[in-house]
Write a protein that holds these residues in place. Structure first.
Motif, PDB file in Angstrom:
ATOM      1  N   ARG A 476     -33.675 -13.060  64.914  1.00 52.79           N
ATOM      2  CA  ARG A 476     -33.944 -11.649  64.611  1.00 52.79           C
ATOM      3  C   ARG A 476     -32.737 -10.756  64.911  1.00 52.79           C
ATOM      4  N   GLY A 477     -31.539 -11.334  64.926  1.00 52.40           N
ATOM      5  CA  GLY A 477     -30.317 -10.562  65.186  1.00 52.40           C
ATOM      6  C   GLY A 477     -30.139 -10.209  66.644  1.00 52.40           C
ATOM      7  N   ALA A 478     -30.699 -11.064  67.550  1.00 54.74           N
ATOM      8  CA  ALA A 478     -30.739 -10.737  68.979  1.00 54.74           C
ATOM      9  C   ALA A 478     -29.355 -10.632  69.623  1.00 54.74           C
ATOM     10  N   SER A 479     -28.322 -11.272  69.025  1.00 52.87           N
ATOM     11  CA  SER A 479     -27.015 -11.218  69.690  1.00 52.87           C
ATOM     12  C   SER A 479     -26.189 -10.009  69.227  1.00 52.87           C
ATOM     13  N   LEU A 480     -26.856  -9.061  68.576  1.00 50.56           N
ATOM     14  CA  LEU A 480     -26.149  -7.831  68.186  1.00 50.56           C
ATOM     15  C   LEU A 480     -26.828  -6.637  68.848  1.00 50.56           C
ATOM     16  N   SER A 481     -26.085  -5.523  68.929  1.00 46.64           N
ATOM     17  CA  SER A 481     -26.716  -4.320  69.489  1.00 46.64           C
ATOM     18  C   SER A 481     -27.655  -3.730  68.422  1.00 46.64           C
ATOM     19  N   GLY A 482     -28.533  -2.828  68.861  1.00 47.12           N
ATOM     20  CA  GLY A 482     -29.471  -2.204  67.925  1.00 47.12           C
ATOM     21  C   GLY A 482     -28.725  -1.496  66.792  1.00 47.12           C
ATOM     22  N   GLY A 483     -27.639  -0.789  67.164  1.00 42.84           N
ATOM     23  CA  GLY A 483     -26.861  -0.041  66.171  1.00 42.84           C
ATOM     24  C   GLY A 483     -26.177  -0.986  65.186  1.00 42.84           C
ATOM     25  N   GLN A 484     -25.631  -2.104  65.731  1.00 38.56           N
ATOM     26  CA  GLN A 484     -24.957  -3.073  64.850  1.00 38.56           C
ATOM     27  C   GLN A 484     -25.956  -3.677  63.861  1.00 38.56           C
ATOM     28  N   ARG A 485     -27.158  -3.948  64.374  1.00 41.98           N
ATOM     29  CA  ARG A 485     -28.202  -4.499  63.483  1.00 41.98           C
ATOM     30  C   ARG A 485     -28.499  -3.514  62.354  1.00 41.98           C
ATOM     31  N   GLN A 486     -28.599  -2.234  62.739  1.00 41.61           N
ATOM     32  CA  GLN A 486     -28.932  -1.238  61.721  1.00 41.61           C
ATOM     33  C   GLN A 486     -27.815  -1.108  60.696  1.00 41.61           C
ATOM     34  N   ARG A 487     -26.564  -1.198  61.159  1.00 45.90           N
ATOM     35  CA  ARG A 487     -25.438  -1.060  60.222  1.00 45.90           C
ATOM     36  C   ARG A 487     -25.424  -2.237  59.238  1.00 45.90           C
ATOM     37  N   ILE A 488     -25.703  -3.438  59.756  1.00 42.92           N
ATOM     38  CA  ILE A 488     -25.735  -4.603  58.852  1.00 42.92           C
ATOM     39  C   ILE A 488     -26.882  -4.431  57.850  1.00 42.92           C
ATOM     40  N   ALA A 489     -28.000  -3.897  58.329  1.00 43.53           N
ATOM     41  CA  ALA A 489     -29.135  -3.682  57.424  1.00 43.53           C
ATOM     42  C   ALA A 489     -28.776  -2.639  56.364  1.00 43.53           C
ATOM     43  N   ILE A 490     -27.990  -1.613  56.774  1.00 41.59           N
ATOM     44  CA  ILE A 490     -27.574  -0.590  55.800  1.00 41.59           C
ATOM     45  C   ILE A 490     -26.630  -1.230  54.769  1.00 41.59           C
ATOM     46  N   ALA A 491     -25.698  -2.073  55.264  1.00 37.44           N
ATOM     47  CA  ALA A 491     -24.769  -2.764  54.343  1.00 37.44           C
ATOM     48  C   ALA A 491     -25.560  -3.642  53.376  1.00 37.44           C
ATOM     49  N   ARG A 492     -26.591  -4.291  53.892  1.00 39.34           N
ATOM     50  CA  ARG A 492     -27.429  -5.172  53.066  1.00 39.34           C
ATOM     51  C   ARG A 492     -28.089  -4.356  51.936  1.00 39.34           C
TER      52      ARG A 492
END
Ligand code: ATP
Length: 518
Positions: A476-492
């Protein structure tokens, strides 16, 4: 259910025919063993008689039955080998088809379905229930076929050797059968209870591991250890109790088999003494009795397992037969999308809470090329509006239109291709950053992925990782910060290049400077 099972087996019908042939062949060969052994004993008795009368006896008399016995054993070995190999192939292929069918059925269900069923339960149907079905299914085609053939064959053989002895032996069976059956039913109840306790223990461990951060934050490790140890203790005690009763059951079975053998030996012996039966026939009779008894015991065990497997199969086919209200495909695909969205007097309540209206007579027009922000207190229905636009749920009243077309007339998958959705807690898959960004557009080139990451302000931190875009993000993207997860989701979502972009507090984990940059 049998029709479904037949459909699953159909592609491997030839293998199934070979399985039946090898099972019946092995059982028939096995049934010959007592006859040949009897022949051998008769030759040995004749030799003993000849020796006691001082007559010469040629050892070559033994060769015939001995060679036949060797031939039988070899044939049995080859048939057993072929049978087991074929059953393994057949069972695995049927289970693989069943699993794929069940998985396909699950992931096509409506969102309401996922609201009702826990992920653990769905995974358990895919793993435990399919495994139980597979193992019983395999045993039915191996042990079941073999046992039925051997029981019938042995019974015929027993009657052929001595009808009176067979009736005497059969007279002892009903009492034992009833006794063992009652005990068997009790054992099945115990086993069901143990399975439930096992499930509870699994659930406790699973929940703690999945919520490890919360457990650590509350320093609750010791409490959880004690809790889990207690649950495991219950499981251990229940299993020990089960072991005690299985021991009793086996002991009773052995005593009952022994009693039957004793009956056969006593009455059969008296027939031999009265010269109404040869000692070879008696030996052959006893071996056949043993085969029949073992086969009956196996059938009894299989019967119990089949009841359990039927419950598993019912759980599996229940989902396979469940049709979603909104299927993935079907409906109109527009040639182009402008992005004109209109909520026309929409009402909605979640099916799991029919008495709790979330939207009542809600109307909103969003013209193409505009940005609209929805504000409201917690639980006022903002995310629900997004879910309705994605057709995760169907409105209970009113209509939602895209470019003047009601959503329910459009192809749901086509519609979702044109909507980018980033929710409050974006979930990433346990793979690389590259694959996660590509999820919305699997054919995208590395340059396109980089461009999307740049627009989402994710490029800098991705390049900062030693493995860059090949960094694996964890469950579930646990090795990233919450913000990093959101940025990857935005890029997606950017890479998908949708006509409509829904950001459901998609920047809540980004700090204000980053948000302004965005
Ligand atoms: N899957 C669901 N099943 C049943 N009720 C739900 C479900 N999801 C949300 N709800 C309920 O629907 C109502 C609206 O929820 P929604 O998530 O749309 O609110 P929201 O405005 O987005 O809230 P927030 O600002 O806190 O995210 C709430 O009362 C919530 O409890």
């Amino acid at each position: 259910m049998w029709k479904d099972i037949w459909e699953l087996m159909k592609p491997d019908l030839l293998t199934l025919v070979c399985i039946v042939l090898t099972a019946v062949g092995a059982a028939v060969v096995h049934l010959q063993t007592p006859t040949i052994t009897g022949e051998l004993i008769n030759v040995l008795t004749a030799s003993a008689k000849a020796t006691s009368q001082g007559l010469a006896f040629s050892i070559e008399h033994l060769n015939g039955p001995a060679m036949k016995l060797f031939g039988l054993l070899t044939a049995q070995a080859v048939l057993t080998f072929a049978h087991i190999t074929l059953v393994a192939r057949f069972g695995e292929r049927v289970a693989q088809r069943l699993r794929a069918k069940l998985f396909a059925a699950i992931i096509q269900q409506d969102m309401v379905f996922f609201d009702k069923h826990q992920s653990g339960e769905l995974v358990s149907r895919l793993t435990t229930d399919v495994a139980e079905f597979k193992s019983t299914f395999k045993q039915l085609v191996t042990l079941g076929l073999k046992s039925v053939t051997q029981t019938v064959g042995s019974a015929v053989h027993l009657f052929q050797i001595s009808t009176s002895l067979t009736f005497t032996m059969l007279s002892t069976m009903p009492v034992l059968y009833i006794l063992l059956n009652i005990y068997g039913a009790y054992l099945r109840r115990l086993s069901k209870k143990n399975k439930r306790l096992d499930g509870i223990a699994g659930g406790v461990a699973g929940e703690v591991v999945a919520n490890m951060r919360t457990v650590r934050a509350f320093a609750a490790e010791e409490r959880e250890m004690v809790h889990y140890a207690n649950v495991c203790n219950d499981v251990a005690q229940a299993n020990q109790n089960m072991g005690f009763h299985i021991g009793m059951f086996q002991g009773l079975t052995n005593v009952s088999i022994g009693c039957m053998m004793l009956t056969v030996l006593y009455f059969g012996g008296s027939l031999v003494v009265r010269d109404q039966l040869t000692s070879g026939d008696l030996m052959s009779y006893m071996l056949s009795t043993q085969t029949a008894q073992q086969s009956l015991v196996s059938l009894g065990v299989l019967f119990g397992q089949t009841i359990k497997a039927q419950a598993s199969a019912a759980r599996v086919f229940e989902f396979i037969h469940k049709s979603p209200r909104v299927s993935l495909h079907g409906g109109e695909c527009l040639s182009s999308v402008h992005g004109d969205v209109y909520f026309d007097h929409v009402s909605f309540n979640y099916p799991s809470r029919p008495n709790h209206p979330v939207l009542q007579d809600f109307s909103l027009h969003i013209p193409p090329g505009t940005t609209v922000a929805l504000c409201g207190h917690s639980g006022s229905g903002k995310s629900t509006i997004a879910s309705l636009l994605e057709r995760f749920y169907e409105p209970t009243g009113g209509d939602i239109m895209l470019d003047g077309h009601p959503l329910h007339e459009l192809d749901p998958s086509w519609l979702r291709h044109h909507i980018g959705f980033i929710n409050q807690e974006p979930i990433l898959f346990d793979t690389t950053i590259l694959e996660n960004i590509r999820y919305g557009h699997p054919e995208a080139t590395l340059d396109q992925v980089r461009e999307a990451a740049r627009q989402a302000n994710a490029e800098v931190f991705i390049d900062g990782f030693p493995d860059g875009y090949d960094t694996v993000v964890g469950e579930r993207g646990a090795s990233l910060s919450g913000g990093q997860r959101q940025r990857i989701a935005i890029a997606r979502a950017i890479l998908k290049d949708p006509k409509i972009l829904i950001l459901d507090e998609a920047t809540s984990a980004l700090d204000s400077k980053q948000r302004n940059e965005k």
